[in-house]
Design a protein around this motif. Structure first.
Motif, PDB file in Angstrom:
ATOM      1  N   THR A  23      27.450  54.889  20.489  1.00 13.63           N
ATOM      2  CA  THR A  23      28.716  54.149  20.355  1.00 13.63           C
ATOM      3  C   THR A  23      28.454  52.691  19.980  1.00 13.63           C
ATOM      4  O   THR A  23      29.248  52.082  19.266  1.00 13.63           O
ATOM      5  N   HIS A  24      27.341  52.154  20.432  1.00 12.84           N
ATOM      6  CA  HIS A  24      26.987  50.782  20.094  1.00 12.84           C
ATOM      7  C   HIS A  24      26.592  50.644  18.620  1.00 12.84           C
ATOM      8  O   HIS A  24      26.744  49.574  18.038  1.00 12.84           O
ATOM      9  N   PHE A  25      26.096  51.723  18.024  1.00 11.76           N
ATOM     10  CA  PHE A  25      25.773  51.710  16.592  1.00 11.76           C
ATOM     11  C   PHE A  25      27.035  51.504  15.755  1.00 11.76           C
ATOM     12  O   PHE A  25      26.963  51.033  14.632  1.00 11.76           O
ATOM     13  N   VAL A  26      28.172  51.856  16.304  1.00 18.53           N
ATOM     14  CA  VAL A  26      29.447  51.649  15.618  1.00 18.53           C
ATOM     15  C   VAL A  26      30.118  50.368  16.120  1.00 18.53           C
ATOM     16  O   VAL A  26      30.521  49.515  15.332  1.00 18.53           O
ATOM     17  N   GLY A  27      30.217  50.230  17.444  1.00 19.60           N
ATOM     18  CA  GLY A  27      30.967  49.130  18.032  1.00 19.60           C
ATOM     19  C   GLY A  27      30.423  47.749  17.732  1.00 19.60           C
ATOM     20  O   GLY A  27      31.175  46.846  17.330  1.00 19.60           O
ATOM     21  N   ILE A  28      29.141  47.547  17.910  1.00 21.22           N
ATOM     22  CA  ILE A  28      28.575  46.213  17.714  1.00 21.22           C
ATOM     23  C   ILE A  28      28.668  45.758  16.266  1.00 21.22           C
ATOM     24  O   ILE A  28      29.099  44.628  16.013  1.00 21.22           O
ATOM     25  N   PRO A  29      28.307  46.589  15.281  1.00 17.15           N
ATOM     26  CA  PRO A  29      28.500  46.126  13.896  1.00 17.15           C
ATOM     27  C   PRO A  29      29.959  45.785  13.576  1.00 17.15           C
ATOM     28  O   PRO A  29      30.223  44.813  12.859  1.00 17.15           O
ATOM     29  N   LEU A  30      30.900  46.556  14.108  1.00  9.95           N
ATOM     30  CA  LEU A  30      32.310  46.240  13.875  1.00  9.95           C
ATOM     31  C   LEU A  30      32.690  44.889  14.481  1.00  9.95           C
ATOM     32  O   LEU A  30      33.392  44.086  13.856  1.00  9.95           O
ATOM     33  N   ILE A  31      32.223  44.630  15.683  1.00 13.96           N
ATOM     34  CA  ILE A  31      32.532  43.360  16.342  1.00 13.96           C
ATOM     35  C   ILE A  31      31.925  42.193  15.571  1.00 13.96           C
ATOM     36  O   ILE A  31      32.591  41.186  15.306  1.00 13.96           O
ATOM     37  N   VAL A  32      30.660  42.319  15.202  1.00 15.04           N
ATOM     38  CA  VAL A  32      29.994  41.249  14.454  1.00 15.04           C
ATOM     39  C   VAL A  32      30.699  41.027  13.117  1.00 15.04           C
ATOM     40  O   VAL A  32      30.962  39.885  12.723  1.00 15.04           O
ATOM     41  N   PHE A  33      31.031  42.114  12.434  1.00 15.43           N
ATOM     42  CA  PHE A  33      31.716  41.982  11.153  1.00 15.43           C
ATOM     43  C   PHE A  33      33.073  41.301  11.324  1.00 15.43           C
ATOM     44  O   PHE A  33      33.455  40.432  10.529  1.00 15.43           O
ATOM     45  N   SER A  34      33.799  41.652  12.373  1.00 15.03           N
ATOM     46  CA  SER A  34      35.108  41.032  12.598  1.00 15.03           C
ATOM     47  C   SER A  34      34.974  39.536  12.852  1.00 15.03           C
ATOM     48  O   SER A  34      35.810  38.749  12.399  1.00 15.03           O
ATOM     49  N   ILE A  35      33.940  39.139  13.539  1.00 17.06           N
ATOM     50  CA  ILE A  35      33.711  37.710  13.785  1.00 17.06           C
ATOM     51  C   ILE A  35      33.410  36.998  12.467  1.00 17.06           C
ATOM     52  O   ILE A  35      33.896  35.882  12.232  1.00 17.06           O
ATOM     53  N   LEU A  36      32.646  37.650  11.594  1.00 18.47           N
ATOM     54  CA  LEU A  36      32.402  37.066  10.268  1.00 18.47           C
ATOM     55  C   LEU A  36      33.709  36.952   9.487  1.00 18.47           C
ATOM     56  O   LEU A  36      33.951  35.938   8.826  1.00 18.47           O
ATOM     57  N   CYS A  37      34.547  37.973   9.564  1.00 23.53           N
ATOM     58  CA  CYS A  37      35.844  37.928   8.871  1.00 23.53           C
ATOM     59  C   CYS A  37      36.712  36.792   9.397  1.00 23.53           C
ATOM     60  O   CYS A  37      37.317  36.050   8.615  1.00 23.53           O
ATOM     61  N   LEU A  38      36.775  36.673  10.708  1.00 19.16           N
ATOM     62  CA  LEU A  38      37.590  35.613  11.313  1.00 19.16           C
ATOM     63  C   LEU A  38      37.069  34.224  10.953  1.00 19.16           C
ATOM     64  O   LEU A  38      37.839  33.317  10.673  1.00 19.16           O
ATOM     65  N   SER A  39      35.756  34.073  10.942  1.00 19.45           N
ATOM     66  CA  SER A  39      35.172  32.748  10.715  1.00 19.45           C
ATOM     67  C   SER A  39      34.975  32.421   9.232  1.00 19.45           C
ATOM     68  O   SER A  39      34.706  31.271   8.889  1.00 19.45           O
ATOM     69  N   ALA A  40      35.125  33.398   8.356  1.00 22.45           N
ATOM     70  CA  ALA A  40      34.938  33.159   6.919  1.00 22.45           C
ATOM     71  C   ALA A  40      36.092  32.372   6.307  1.00 22.45           C
ATOM     72  O   ALA A  40      35.967  31.833   5.208  1.00 22.45           O
ATOM     73  N   ARG A  41      37.182  32.291   7.012  1.00 27.66           N
ATOM     74  CA  ARG A  41      38.352  31.581   6.476  1.00 27.66           C
ATOM     75  C   ARG A  41      38.268  30.071   6.709  1.00 27.66           C
ATOM     76  O   ARG A  41      38.865  29.291   5.962  1.00 27.66           O
ATOM     77  N   ALA A  42      37.545  29.664   7.728  1.00 23.09           N
ATOM     78  CA  ALA A  42      37.363  28.238   8.016  1.00 23.09           C
ATOM     79  C   ALA A  42      36.243  27.717   7.115  1.00 23.09           C
ATOM     80  O   ALA A  42      35.094  28.131   7.242  1.00 23.09           O
ATOM     81  N   ALA A  43      36.601  26.826   6.188  1.00 23.26           N
ATOM     82  CA  ALA A  43      35.615  26.370   5.203  1.00 23.26           C
ATOM     83  C   ALA A  43      35.825  24.920   4.818  1.00 23.26           C
ATOM     84  O   ALA A  43      36.940  24.396   4.918  1.00 23.26           O
ATOM     85  N   VAL A  44      34.740  24.313   4.395  1.00 20.76           N
ATOM     86  CA  VAL A  44      34.787  22.989   3.772  1.00 20.76           C
ATOM     87  C   VAL A  44      34.004  23.066   2.474  1.00 20.76           C
ATOM     88  O   VAL A  44      33.014  23.791   2.389  1.00 20.76           O
ATOM     89  N   ASP A  45      34.471  22.347   1.488  1.00 22.57           N
ATOM     90  CA  ASP A  45      33.765  22.306   0.209  1.00 22.57           C
ATOM     91  C   ASP A  45      32.772  21.157   0.223  1.00 22.57           C
ATOM     92  O   ASP A  45      33.133  20.015   0.520  1.00 22.57           O
ATOM     93  N   ILE A  46      31.539  21.480  -0.085  1.00 16.21           N
ATOM     94  CA  ILE A  46      30.479  20.483  -0.174  1.00 16.21           C
ATOM     95  C   ILE A  46      29.844  20.619  -1.556  1.00 16.21           C
ATOM     96  O   ILE A  46      29.205  21.642  -1.844  1.00 16.21           O
ATOM     97  N   SER A  47      30.089  19.627  -2.385  1.00 20.20           N
ATOM     98  CA  SER A  47      29.564  19.610  -3.761  1.00 20.20           C
ATOM     99  C   SER A  47      29.924  20.882  -4.513  1.00 20.20           C
ATOM    100  O   SER A  47      29.074  21.480  -5.185  1.00 20.20           O
ATOM    101  N   GLY A  48      31.157  21.321  -4.359  1.00 18.50           N
ATOM    102  CA  GLY A  48      31.622  22.493  -5.079  1.00 18.50           C
ATOM    103  C   GLY A  48      31.226  23.824  -4.459  1.00 18.50           C
ATOM    104  O   GLY A  48      31.530  24.881  -4.987  1.00 18.50           O
ATOM    105  N   PHE A  49      30.549  23.785  -3.312  1.00 18.55           N
ATOM    106  CA  PHE A  49      30.145  25.010  -2.621  1.00 18.55           C
ATOM    107  C   PHE A  49      30.941  25.113  -1.335  1.00 18.55           C
ATOM    108  O   PHE A  49      31.002  24.168  -0.547  1.00 18.55           O
ATOM    109  N   SER A  50      31.556  26.245  -1.102  1.00 16.84           N
ATOM    110  CA  SER A  50      32.356  26.466   0.095  1.00 16.84           C
ATOM    111  C   SER A  50      31.446  26.876   1.256  1.00 16.84           C
ATOM    112  O   SER A  50      30.826  27.941   1.220  1.00 16.84           O
ATOM    113  N   VAL A  51      31.360  26.011   2.245  1.00 16.25           N
ATOM    114  CA  VAL A  51      30.569  26.310   3.445  1.00 16.25           C
ATOM    115  C   VAL A  51      31.542  26.781   4.512  1.00 16.25           C
ATOM    116  O   VAL A  51      32.379  26.015   4.995  1.00 16.25           O
TER     117      VAL A  51
END
Length: 177
Positions: A23-51
């Motif tokens: 179950t952890h083979f499914v659950g943990i990747p989903l949780i980690v991916f969701s955190i990446l999705c949630l945090s991918a929207r917060a960004a700043v542009d630095i020299s034309g690159f979105s961090v």
């Protein structure tokens, strides 16, 4: 015992049941991916690159994993790099679609986690030690590597220590409220 062995064996002591690990083979990747999705929207542009905050989390966690083990750290970084473009696509959705997808993935991941711990008859590792939240993804990766037949001696050392830790946990009286 290396720091990697200590951390993985501590985490593994809560994860000795095969059903829980699956179950952890499914659950943990989903949780980690969701955190990446949630945090991918917060960004700043630095020299034309979105961090994005997701990139910062990827870098920080990869540095941590690399400090524990070079191979596992590199593999984890590769996985992060592979899923990051999809996280960016989800983050680009409308506000409610992004939140719905990200939170939905997060909740489904946790459902898998708690189902696994029902089989294990043990609480999740992070309840006793918050570092378990960071070690969980590494544990899943390590278990996959072990499943493929690699790093057998490391696996045996971790499993032996985890079983001893589990025996100690099982001997402690349970507080019932």
């Amino acid at each position: 015992m290396t720091n990697l062995e200590r951390l993985l064996s501590q985490y593994a002591a809560y994860h000795l049941d095969r059903n829980n690990i699956v179950t952890h083979f499914v659950g943990i990747p989903l949780i980690v991916f969701s955190i990446l999705c949630l945090s991918a929207r917060a960004a700043v542009d630095i020299s034309g690159f979105s961090v994005t905050l997701a990139i910062i989390l990827i870098v920080l966690s990869s540095v941590y994993y690399l400090s524990l083990d070079k191979l596992f750290g590199i593999l984890m970084l590769i996985l992060f790099v592979l899923v990051y473009p999809l996280a960016i696509k989800i983050a680009a959705l409308s506000m409610w679609s992004w939140l719905g997808a990200s939170i939905g993935i997060f909740l489904v991941g946790w459902v898998f986690q708690f189902i696994g711990h029902y089989f294990e008859k043990k609480k999740p590792a992070f309840v006793d030690d918050l570092i378990g939240l960071a070690i969980g993804p590494l544990f899943v990766l390590a278990e996959f590597v072990f499943l493929l037949g690699f790093r057998k001696s490391l696996h045996q050392r971790i499993l032996k220590e985890a079983q001893m830790k589990r025996a100690e946990m099982d001997m402690k009286p349970q507080i019932v409220s």
